[in-house]
Write an enzyme that holds these catalytic residues in place. Structure first.
Site, PDB file in Angstrom:
ATOM      1  N   THR A 125       1.766   1.294  11.818  1.00  0.00           N
ATOM      2  CA  THR A 125       0.837   1.226  10.690  1.00  0.00           C
ATOM      3  C   THR A 125       0.469   2.591  10.128  1.00  0.00           C
ATOM      4  O   THR A 125       0.454   3.596  10.860  1.00  0.00           O
ATOM      5  CB  THR A 125      -0.458   0.516  11.140  1.00  0.00           C
ATOM      6  OG1 THR A 125      -1.488   0.747  10.167  1.00  0.00           O
ATOM      7  CG2 THR A 125      -0.979   1.069  12.461  1.00  0.00           C
ATOM      8  N   GLU A 127      -2.383   3.442   9.562  1.00  0.00           N
ATOM      9  CA  GLU A 127      -3.625   3.867  10.229  1.00  0.00           C
ATOM     10  C   GLU A 127      -3.354   4.984  11.244  1.00  0.00           C
ATOM     11  O   GLU A 127      -4.263   5.703  11.627  1.00  0.00           O
ATOM     12  CB  GLU A 127      -4.293   2.678  10.924  1.00  0.00           C
ATOM     13  CG  GLU A 127      -4.961   1.702   9.972  1.00  0.00           C
ATOM     14  CD  GLU A 127      -6.195   2.286   9.291  1.00  0.00           C
ATOM     15  OE1 GLU A 127      -7.134   2.652   9.990  1.00  0.00           O
ATOM     16  OE2 GLU A 127      -6.193   2.378   8.053  1.00  0.00           O
ATOM     17  N   LYS A 153      -2.414   1.315  18.327  1.00  0.00           N
ATOM     18  CA  LYS A 153      -1.126   1.280  17.620  1.00  0.00           C
ATOM     19  C   LYS A 153      -0.317   2.551  17.884  1.00  0.00           C
ATOM     20  O   LYS A 153       0.912   2.529  17.905  1.00  0.00           O
ATOM     21  CB  LYS A 153      -1.350   1.113  16.115  1.00  0.00           C
ATOM     22  CG  LYS A 153      -1.660  -0.322  15.696  1.00  0.00           C
ATOM     23  CD  LYS A 153      -0.415  -1.210  15.725  1.00  0.00           C
ATOM     24  CE  LYS A 153      -0.687  -2.611  15.218  1.00  0.00           C
ATOM     25  NZ  LYS A 153       0.453  -3.526  15.374  1.00  0.00           N
ATOM     26  N   ARG A 184      -3.665 -13.311   3.081  1.00  0.00           N
ATOM     27  CA  ARG A 184      -4.362 -12.272   3.835  1.00  0.00           C
ATOM     28  C   ARG A 184      -5.633 -12.886   4.427  1.00  0.00           C
ATOM     29  O   ARG A 184      -6.275 -13.741   3.783  1.00  0.00           O
ATOM     30  CB  ARG A 184      -4.719 -11.156   2.859  1.00  0.00           C
ATOM     31  CG  ARG A 184      -5.335  -9.916   3.439  1.00  0.00           C
ATOM     32  CD  ARG A 184      -4.460  -9.244   4.424  1.00  0.00           C
ATOM     33  NE  ARG A 184      -4.540  -7.798   4.363  1.00  0.00           N
ATOM     34  CZ  ARG A 184      -4.283  -7.014   5.411  1.00  0.00           C
ATOM     35  NH1 ARG A 184      -3.949  -7.528   6.585  1.00  0.00           N
ATOM     36  NH2 ARG A 184      -4.331  -5.693   5.276  1.00  0.00           N
TER      37      ARG A 184
HETATM   38  P1  NAP Z   1      -2.670 -10.884  11.042  1.00  0.00           P
HETATM   39  O1  NAP Z   1      -2.613 -11.755   9.842  1.00  0.00           O
HETATM   40  O2  NAP Z   1      -3.978 -10.513  11.615  1.00  0.00           O
HETATM   41  O3  NAP Z   1      -1.799 -11.618  12.182  1.00  0.00           O
HETATM   42  C1  NAP Z   1      -1.857 -11.206  13.515  1.00  0.00           C
HETATM   43  C2  NAP Z   1      -1.104 -12.203  14.381  1.00  0.00           C
HETATM   44  O4  NAP Z   1      -1.255 -11.806  15.763  1.00  0.00           O
HETATM   45  C3  NAP Z   1      -1.654 -13.631  14.290  1.00  0.00           C
HETATM   46  O5  NAP Z   1      -0.575 -14.537  14.364  1.00  0.00           O
HETATM   47  C4  NAP Z   1      -2.503 -13.748  15.543  1.00  0.00           C
HETATM   48  O6  NAP Z   1      -2.628 -15.054  16.033  1.00  0.00           O
HETATM   49  C5  NAP Z   1      -1.653 -12.938  16.518  1.00  0.00           C
HETATM   50  N1  NAP Z   1      -2.389 -12.537  17.711  1.00  0.00           N
HETATM   51  C6  NAP Z   1      -3.574 -11.891  17.792  1.00  0.00           C
HETATM   52  N2  NAP Z   1      -3.918 -11.711  19.082  1.00  0.00           N
HETATM   53  C7  NAP Z   1      -2.923 -12.254  19.829  1.00  0.00           C
HETATM   54  C8  NAP Z   1      -2.702 -12.403  21.206  1.00  0.00           C
HETATM   55  N3  NAP Z   1      -3.577 -11.953  22.124  1.00  0.00           N
HETATM   56  N4  NAP Z   1      -1.582 -13.025  21.628  1.00  0.00           N
HETATM   57  C9  NAP Z   1      -0.694 -13.519  20.737  1.00  0.00           C
HETATM   58  N5  NAP Z   1      -0.845 -13.419  19.406  1.00  0.00           N
HETATM   59  C10 NAP Z   1      -1.962 -12.790  18.959  1.00  0.00           C
HETATM   60  O7  NAP Z   1      -1.869  -9.530  10.795  1.00  0.00           O
HETATM   61  P2  NAP Z   1      -0.756  -9.184   9.700  1.00  0.00           P
HETATM   62  O8  NAP Z   1      -1.414  -8.638   8.502  1.00  0.00           O
HETATM   63  O9  NAP Z   1       0.181 -10.316   9.593  1.00  0.00           O
HETATM   64  O10 NAP Z   1      -0.035  -7.958  10.403  1.00  0.00           O
HETATM   65  C11 NAP Z   1       1.083  -8.144  11.270  1.00  0.00           C
HETATM   66  C12 NAP Z   1       1.232  -6.932  12.154  1.00  0.00           C
HETATM   67  O11 NAP Z   1       1.433  -5.767  11.352  1.00  0.00           O
HETATM   68  C13 NAP Z   1       0.027  -6.612  13.022  1.00  0.00           C
HETATM   69  O12 NAP Z   1       0.511  -6.062  14.225  1.00  0.00           O
HETATM   70  C14 NAP Z   1      -0.726  -5.569  12.229  1.00  0.00           C
HETATM   71  O13 NAP Z   1      -1.512  -4.775  13.086  1.00  0.00           O
HETATM   72  C15 NAP Z   1       0.425  -4.799  11.609  1.00  0.00           C
HETATM   73  N6  NAP Z   1       0.172  -4.152  10.332  1.00  0.00           N
HETATM   74  C16 NAP Z   1      -0.373  -4.842   9.297  1.00  0.00           C
HETATM   75  C17 NAP Z   1      -0.536  -4.221   8.077  1.00  0.00           C
HETATM   76  C18 NAP Z   1      -1.103  -4.954   6.890  1.00  0.00           C
HETATM   77  O14 NAP Z   1      -1.497  -4.285   5.931  1.00  0.00           O
HETATM   78  N7  NAP Z   1      -1.105  -6.262   6.888  1.00  0.00           N
HETATM   79  C19 NAP Z   1      -0.136  -2.880   7.920  1.00  0.00           C
HETATM   80  C20 NAP Z   1       0.432  -2.228   8.988  1.00  0.00           C
HETATM   81  C21 NAP Z   1       0.600  -2.870  10.175  1.00  0.00           C
HETATM   82  P3  NAP Z   1      -3.851 -16.040  15.571  1.00  0.00           P
HETATM   83  O15 NAP Z   1      -3.367 -16.681  14.307  1.00  0.00           O
HETATM   84  O16 NAP Z   1      -3.960 -16.965  16.708  1.00  0.00           O
HETATM   85  O17 NAP Z   1      -5.048 -15.178  15.367  1.00  0.00           O
HETATM   86  O1  F7E Z   2     -10.166  -2.142   4.760  1.00  0.00           O
HETATM   87  C1  F7E Z   2     -13.024  -0.564   3.081  1.00  0.00           C
HETATM   88  C2  F7E Z   2     -12.768  -0.283   4.542  1.00  0.00           C
HETATM   89  O2  F7E Z   2     -10.198  -4.008   6.395  1.00  0.00           O
HETATM   90  C3  F7E Z   2      -9.667  -1.351   3.721  1.00  0.00           C
HETATM   91  C4  F7E Z   2      -5.086  -3.783   8.399  1.00  0.00           C
HETATM   92  O3  F7E Z   2      -4.081  -4.664   7.961  1.00  0.00           O
HETATM   93  O4  F7E Z   2      -4.365  -2.089   6.879  1.00  0.00           O
HETATM   94  C5  F7E Z   2      -5.486  -2.852   7.254  1.00  0.00           C
HETATM   95  O5  F7E Z   2      -6.547  -2.025   7.694  1.00  0.00           O
HETATM   96  C6  F7E Z   2     -10.716  -0.353   3.284  1.00  0.00           C
HETATM   97  C7  F7E Z   2     -11.404   0.379   4.434  1.00  0.00           C
HETATM   98  O6  F7E Z   2      -8.018  -2.805   5.861  1.00  0.00           O
HETATM   99  C8  F7E Z   2     -15.273  -3.379   2.898  1.00  0.00           C
HETATM  100  O7  F7E Z   2     -13.802   0.534   5.076  1.00  0.00           O
HETATM  101  C9  F7E Z   2     -15.115  -1.437   1.986  1.00  0.00           C
HETATM  102  O8  F7E Z   2     -11.553   1.724   4.086  1.00  0.00           O
HETATM  103  O9  F7E Z   2      -8.977  -4.308   4.209  1.00  0.00           O
HETATM  104  P1  F7E Z   2      -9.370  -3.419   5.305  1.00  0.00           P
HETATM  105  P2  F7E Z   2      -7.692  -1.488   6.700  1.00  0.00           P
HETATM  106  O10 F7E Z   2      -8.825  -1.075   7.535  1.00  0.00           O
HETATM  107  O11 F7E Z   2      -7.112  -0.495   5.767  1.00  0.00           O
HETATM  108  C10 F7E Z   2      -3.802  -1.267   7.909  1.00  0.00           C
HETATM  109  C11 F7E Z   2      -2.585  -0.561   7.347  1.00  0.00           C
HETATM  110  C12 F7E Z   2      -3.544  -2.003   9.164  1.00  0.00           C
HETATM  111  O12 F7E Z   2      -2.642  -1.652   9.933  1.00  0.00           O
HETATM  112  C13 F7E Z   2      -4.562  -2.992   9.588  1.00  0.00           C
HETATM  113  O13 F7E Z   2      -4.000  -3.922  10.516  1.00  0.00           O
HETATM  114  O14 F7E Z   2     -11.767  -1.058   2.625  1.00  0.00           O
HETATM  115  N1  F7E Z   2     -14.054  -1.580   2.820  1.00  0.00           N
HETATM  116  N2  F7E Z   2     -15.884  -2.528   2.024  1.00  0.00           N
HETATM  117  C14 F7E Z   2     -14.118  -2.775   3.405  1.00  0.00           C
HETATM  118  N3  F7E Z   2     -13.298  -3.372   4.288  1.00  0.00           N
HETATM  119  C15 F7E Z   2     -13.615  -4.629   4.688  1.00  0.00           C
HETATM  120  N4  F7E Z   2     -12.786  -5.262   5.535  1.00  0.00           N
HETATM  121  N5  F7E Z   2     -14.760  -5.264   4.223  1.00  0.00           N
HETATM  122  C16 F7E Z   2     -15.609  -4.689   3.323  1.00  0.00           C
HETATM  123  O15 F7E Z   2     -16.609  -5.269   2.946  1.00  0.00           O
END
Ligand code: NAP
Ligand code: F7E
Length: 375
Positions: A125, A127, A153, A184
């Site tokens: 990620t 992050e 991560k 999402r």
């Molecule tokens: P998500 O919607 O939160 O999906 C996470 C998945 O992990 C869900 O299927 C969840 O199952 C499963 N999970 C959580 N805890 C688990 C456990 N203990 N054992 C087995 N499964 C478990 O995340 P996503 O947005 O699809 O992201 C997919 C991956 O990419 C994650 O690793 C995330 O950290 C990474 N990532 C995401 C982003 C982004 O912007 N979306 C960016 C960079 C990296 P449940 O449905 O049961 O909760």
């Molecule tokens: O926050 C700000 C918050 O929770 C984005 C995950 O998929 O992307 C995701 O992580 C920004 C942050 O995503 C609210 O503080 C303001 O600066 O949507 P987010 P994230 O933290 O960027 C990365 C790449 C991953 O890997 C992660 O798995 O938005 N923000 N106000 C807020 N965020 C939330 N959630 N709620 C608010 O009210």
């Protein structure tokens, strides 16, 4: 026929990747957690629930991972399962370390022992970069994690790299920047905004609160990003790749565009609330995906404005459809705040009048409707 195992198939990326691989002719297996209430709405929403084989497994339980690999006999594993919400990682730092960090090692160990030929994608990620101070982050940018999620991560990133070098496993880190979609989770800021804007536009709510609206992110479109995962595993050599759009926008800009689409005004409808601030924040992210473009041939197509339109359009469509009596796979009923609103909508004395009002408001949204159903 190639076989793929997706851990975390019930999540946003899991379902889009599953659909993508099914379209490529793969036999798709996916792990899901046993929960008190099943969570398959995304698989149903994309209409692929019956086309994948689901295997119960928890990433904190090694034996269940072994079982999943033995049952699926995959050529490729996409390790997506994680506690993926940065905000929650401050509340559950140990659990996040167990799942998001150590979970990677459990999986890699199982692969090493069962079949080291399996190719593994690790969901890394942006992050990892934290507050790097660089205008663009790429594969060479130093890491500086600023949350328990990012630290977990980072551990996973290094374990994937280490198993590649130590044991010759084919592991790839996809360093994906934020990617969003209508599926999402509602706790992430983009969907929180699109969902709230939809409710306000339809007269169901007056306002909503955000945390740090000045934070900037490089937001892309999830269905496109899953292709990059697959492309990484089709090469002869493993590697690590940044996947991003190269554009950055603030939470404020995202909100303003969402409000604009619905003809709403910030001052009337948006508040800030310190409860949504994090103990540490990543202020700015903007990726440089030149390596992915050159080596994988991957480039983003959906840009910021279109992404916001897709998300707001789909949430408007859902609330409207629900009010008109349609029932469909949706996450809102599982969230207490949303469920309360849905119940009120169904049960209140004025429900019929409210539904009439909504139908009238719905007509206004005819223009955003068509694009919305193409997540
Ligand atoms: P998500 O919607 O939160 O999906 C996470 C998945 O992990 C869900 O299927 C969840 O199952 C499963 N999970 C959580 N805890 C688990 C456990 N203990 N054992 C087995 N499964 C478990 O995340 P996503 O947005 O699809 O992201 C997919 C991956 O990419 C994650 O690793 C995330 O950290 C990474 N990532 C995401 C982003 C982004 O912007 N979306 C960016 C960079 C990296 P449940 O449905 O049961 O909760
Ligand atoms: O926050 C700000 C918050 O929770 C984005 C995950 O998929 O992307 C995701 O992580 C920004 C942050 O995503 C609210 O503080 C303001 O600066 O949507 P987010 P994230 O933290 O960027 C990365 C790449 C991953 O890997 C992660 O798995 O938005 N923000 N106000 C807020 N965020 C939330 N959630 N709620 C608010 O009210």
């Amino acid at each position: 026929m190639k076989r793929a195992l997706i851990t975390g198939i019930t999540g946003q990326d899991g379902v889009y990747l599953a659909r993508f691989l099914l379209d490529k002719g793969y036999a798709v297996y996916g792990t899901f957690r046993r929960l008190s209430t099943p969570n398959f709405w995304r698989l149903q929403y994309l209409d692929i629930f019956d086309r994948v084989t689901l295997i119960p497994a928890d990433i904190i339980d090694s034996s269940s991972i072994v079982e999943a690999i033995e049952v699926s006999e995959p050529d490729e594993i996409y390790h997506l399962a994680a506690q993926s919400y940065v905000g929650a990682s401050f509340e559950q730092p140990v659990g996040t370390g167990e799942i998001t960090g150590l979970g990677v090692t459990r999986l890699l160990e199982a692969v090493r022992q069962l079949n080291p030929k399996i190719k593994v994608y690790q969901a890394s990620t942006s992050e990892l970069f934290g507050n790097s101070g660089r205008p663009r982050q790429d594969e060479e940018t130093p890491f500086a994690p600023t949350s328990p999620y990012a630290a977990a991560k980072l551990y996973g990133y290094w374990m994937a790299k280490m198993y590649r070098e130590a044991y010759g496993l084919f592991t790839c880190n996809g360093i994906l920047f934020n990617h969003e979609s209508p599926v999402r989770g509602l706790e992430f800021v983009t969907r929180k905004i699109s969902n709230n804007v939809a409710k306000i536009a339809l007269g169901l709510q007056d306002s909503f609160a955000l945390g740090n609206v000045e934070a900037k992110r490089d937001w892309g479109y999830a269905p496109e990003y899953v292709e990059s995962m697959w492309l990484m595993l089709q090469r002869d050599q493993p590697g690590d790749f940044v996947v991003s759009t190269g554009e950055t926008h603030s939470v404020r800009e995202f909100t303003e565009h969402a409000l604009r689409i619905a003809g709403l005004d910030w001052d009337k409808h948006v508040r800030t609330d310190p409860r949504f601030l994090r103990p540490l924040e990543v202020n700015y992210l903007c990726g440089d995906c030149a390596r992915a473009a050159q080596v994988l041939g991957w480039t983003p197509k959906v840009r910021f404005a279109k992404l916001v339109e897709i998300m707001v359009g789909e949430d408007l469509r859902r609330w409207k459809a629900f009010a008109e009596g349609e029932r469909f796979p949706w996450d809102a009923p599982s969230y207490p705040t949303e469920a309360t609103l849905l119940t009120r909508l169904l049960n209140s004395d004025g429900a019929r009048a409210k539904r009439r009002e909504l139908r009238a408001a719905a007509k206004t949204w005819a223009t955003v409707r068509p694009s919305a159903r193409t997540p």
